[in-house]
Design a protein around this motif. Structure first.
Motif, PDB file in Angstrom:
ATOM      1  N   LYS A 169       4.285   4.476   1.210  1.00  0.00           N
ATOM      2  CA  LYS A 169       3.250   3.820   2.002  1.00  0.00           C
ATOM      3  C   LYS A 169       2.674   2.616   1.249  1.00  0.00           C
ATOM      4  O   LYS A 169       2.528   2.656   0.028  1.00  0.00           O
ATOM      5  CB  LYS A 169       2.108   4.812   2.274  1.00  0.00           C
ATOM      6  CG  LYS A 169       2.457   5.902   3.271  1.00  0.00           C
ATOM      7  CD  LYS A 169       2.260   5.404   4.690  1.00  0.00           C
ATOM      8  CE  LYS A 169       2.824   6.322   5.740  1.00  0.00           C
ATOM      9  NZ  LYS A 169       2.106   7.589   5.878  1.00  0.00           N
ATOM     10  N   LYS A 170       2.345   1.580   2.007  1.00  0.00           N
ATOM     11  CA  LYS A 170       1.663   0.439   1.395  1.00  0.00           C
ATOM     12  C   LYS A 170       0.186   0.473   1.779  1.00  0.00           C
ATOM     13  O   LYS A 170      -0.138   0.536   2.975  1.00  0.00           O
ATOM     14  CB  LYS A 170       2.294  -0.878   1.867  1.00  0.00           C
ATOM     15  CG  LYS A 170       1.564  -2.096   1.321  1.00  0.00           C
ATOM     16  CD  LYS A 170       2.241  -3.382   1.702  1.00  0.00           C
ATOM     17  CE  LYS A 170       1.395  -4.573   1.258  1.00  0.00           C
ATOM     18  NZ  LYS A 170       1.999  -5.848   1.616  1.00  0.00           N
ATOM     19  N   SER A 173      -3.420  -1.557   1.248  1.00  0.00           N
ATOM     20  CA  SER A 173      -4.101  -2.768   0.785  1.00  0.00           C
ATOM     21  C   SER A 173      -5.606  -2.532   0.725  1.00  0.00           C
ATOM     22  O   SER A 173      -6.203  -2.051   1.696  1.00  0.00           O
ATOM     23  CB  SER A 173      -3.804  -3.941   1.716  1.00  0.00           C
ATOM     24  OG  SER A 173      -2.455  -4.339   1.589  1.00  0.00           O
ATOM     25  N   LYS A 175      -2.656   5.221  -5.614  1.00  0.00           N
ATOM     26  CA  LYS A 175      -1.499   5.119  -6.523  1.00  0.00           C
ATOM     27  C   LYS A 175      -1.048   6.497  -6.975  1.00  0.00           C
ATOM     28  O   LYS A 175       0.138   6.821  -6.948  1.00  0.00           O
ATOM     29  CB  LYS A 175      -1.878   4.300  -7.764  1.00  0.00           C
ATOM     30  CG  LYS A 175      -1.453   2.864  -7.673  1.00  0.00           C
ATOM     31  CD  LYS A 175      -1.742   2.127  -8.987  1.00  0.00           C
ATOM     32  CE  LYS A 175      -1.967   0.665  -8.690  1.00  0.00           C
ATOM     33  NZ  LYS A 175      -2.811  -0.013  -9.639  1.00  0.00           N
ATOM     34  N   ALA A 188       1.358   5.818  -3.328  1.00  0.00           N
ATOM     35  CA  ALA A 188       1.416   4.589  -2.513  1.00  0.00           C
ATOM     36  C   ALA A 188       1.677   3.351  -3.378  1.00  0.00           C
ATOM     37  O   ALA A 188       1.377   3.344  -4.576  1.00  0.00           O
ATOM     38  CB  ALA A 188       0.103   4.412  -1.755  1.00  0.00           C
ATOM     39  N   ALA A 189       2.217   2.313  -2.728  1.00  0.00           N
ATOM     40  CA  ALA A 189       2.264   0.985  -3.339  1.00  0.00           C
ATOM     41  C   ALA A 189       0.946   0.315  -2.982  1.00  0.00           C
ATOM     42  O   ALA A 189       0.598   0.210  -1.800  1.00  0.00           O
ATOM     43  CB  ALA A 189       3.425   0.197  -2.768  1.00  0.00           C
ATOM     44  N   VAL A 248      -1.966  -2.738  -3.059  1.00  0.00           N
ATOM     45  CA  VAL A 248      -2.392  -4.127  -3.250  1.00  0.00           C
ATOM     46  C   VAL A 248      -3.909  -4.086  -3.368  1.00  0.00           C
ATOM     47  O   VAL A 248      -4.592  -3.613  -2.452  1.00  0.00           O
ATOM     48  CB  VAL A 248      -1.976  -5.006  -2.038  1.00  0.00           C
ATOM     49  CG1 VAL A 248      -2.598  -6.386  -2.133  1.00  0.00           C
ATOM     50  CG2 VAL A 248      -0.461  -5.091  -1.943  1.00  0.00           C
ATOM     51  N   ASP A 256      -1.615  -9.387   3.871  1.00  0.00           N
ATOM     52  CA  ASP A 256      -1.912  -8.195   3.053  1.00  0.00           C
ATOM     53  C   ASP A 256      -2.356  -7.048   3.965  1.00  0.00           C
ATOM     54  O   ASP A 256      -2.099  -5.881   3.684  1.00  0.00           O
ATOM     55  CB  ASP A 256      -3.032  -8.484   2.043  1.00  0.00           C
ATOM     56  CG  ASP A 256      -2.579  -9.397   0.910  1.00  0.00           C
ATOM     57  OD1 ASP A 256      -1.405  -9.310   0.515  1.00  0.00           O
ATOM     58  OD2 ASP A 256      -3.407 -10.198   0.432  1.00  0.00           O
ATOM     59  N   SER A 268       0.709  -6.246   6.921  1.00  0.00           N
ATOM     60  CA  SER A 268       1.925  -5.601   6.399  1.00  0.00           C
ATOM     61  C   SER A 268       1.649  -4.214   5.819  1.00  0.00           C
ATOM     62  O   SER A 268       2.582  -3.522   5.422  1.00  0.00           O
ATOM     63  CB  SER A 268       2.565  -6.482   5.320  1.00  0.00           C
ATOM     64  OG  SER A 268       1.720  -6.531   4.189  1.00  0.00           O
ATOM     65  N   ALA A 269       0.394  -3.805   5.758  1.00  0.00           N
ATOM     66  CA  ALA A 269       0.058  -2.514   5.132  1.00  0.00           C
ATOM     67  C   ALA A 269       0.097  -1.375   6.154  1.00  0.00           C
ATOM     68  O   ALA A 269      -0.137  -1.582   7.346  1.00  0.00           O
ATOM     69  CB  ALA A 269      -1.330  -2.589   4.506  1.00  0.00           C
ATOM     70  N   ASP A 270       0.399  -0.169   5.646  1.00  0.00           N
ATOM     71  CA  ASP A 270       0.330   1.026   6.504  1.00  0.00           C
ATOM     72  C   ASP A 270      -1.112   1.482   6.676  1.00  0.00           C
ATOM     73  O   ASP A 270      -1.474   2.093   7.686  1.00  0.00           O
ATOM     74  CB  ASP A 270       1.135   2.168   5.869  1.00  0.00           C
ATOM     75  CG  ASP A 270       2.598   1.803   5.730  1.00  0.00           C
ATOM     76  OD1 ASP A 270       3.251   1.644   6.768  1.00  0.00           O
ATOM     77  OD2 ASP A 270       3.074   1.643   4.587  1.00  0.00           O
TER      78      ASP A 270
END
Ligand SMILES: Cc1cc2nc3c(=O)[nH]c(=O)nc-3n(C[C@H](O)[C@H](O)[C@H](O)COP(=O)(O)O)c2cc1C
Length: 141
Positions: free
Chosen positions: A2-3, A5, A27, A31-32, A34, A45, A48-50
């Motif tokens: 998952k991303k 932000s 983290k 998750a990735a 930002v 940002d 594009s995030a989940d």
């Protein structure tokens, strides 16, 4: 993966402490992440995030910070945010969290799915930082 932000405005560091704890929780949960001050953040940002988190102090008569944070958020008024899971966080001096009620209403109006929030008086304590970390983990799910 998952991303997530996390975008915030902070002058004296209180909101930044919450942002850092949310980032750690996300983290650690895989998750990735930002993590950006709003001055460096882009619309992408968010789009594009989940999942996302937005943070601000209470400013200018109990409102979300008006010169940079509010205009950034307003960009999403006309963009699809697809009911993204969203955490809101912030710090106040004297409004007892009234600005957070307004913050939640605005973000719900912009079609973000607010799944949690953490609001603190001035500097967050250990318990509040832990709560922020847990909210970060929730965003990573
Ligand atoms: C210029 C200025 C305006 C503020 N306005 C408010 C306000 O309207 N209501 C409130 O409860 N706190 C207000 N505060 C207090 C901040 O919300 C509080 O100190 C917060 O912890 C600051 O977050 P930061 O350390 O991340 O910058 C104000 C602080 C400053 C410096």
């Amino acid at each position: 993966m998952k991303k997530v932000s996390i975008i915030y405005w902070s002058e004296y560091g209180n909101v930044e402490l919450l942002a850092t704890s949310i980032a750690k929780g996300a983290k650690d949960a895989g998750a990735a992440v930002v993590l950006k001050r709003v001055q460096e953040a882009t619309v992408e940002d968010v789009t594009s995030a989940d999942a996302v988190a937005f943070g601000s102090p209470s400013m200018d008569n109990n409102k979300v910070e008006q010169t940079e944070m509010e205009p950034f958020l307003k960009e999403f008024k006309l963009l699809p945010s697809n009911n993204k899971p969203t955490v809101l966080f912030g710090s106040f001096g004297w409004d007892d969290g009234a600005f957070m009620v307004n913050f939640k209403n605005i973000m719900s109006d912009y079609n973000f799915n607010v799944i949690g929030d953490v609001t603190v008086k001035e500097t967050p304590n250990e318990l509040e930082l832990k709560k922020a970390e847990e909210l970060g983990a929730l965003l990573a799910k």
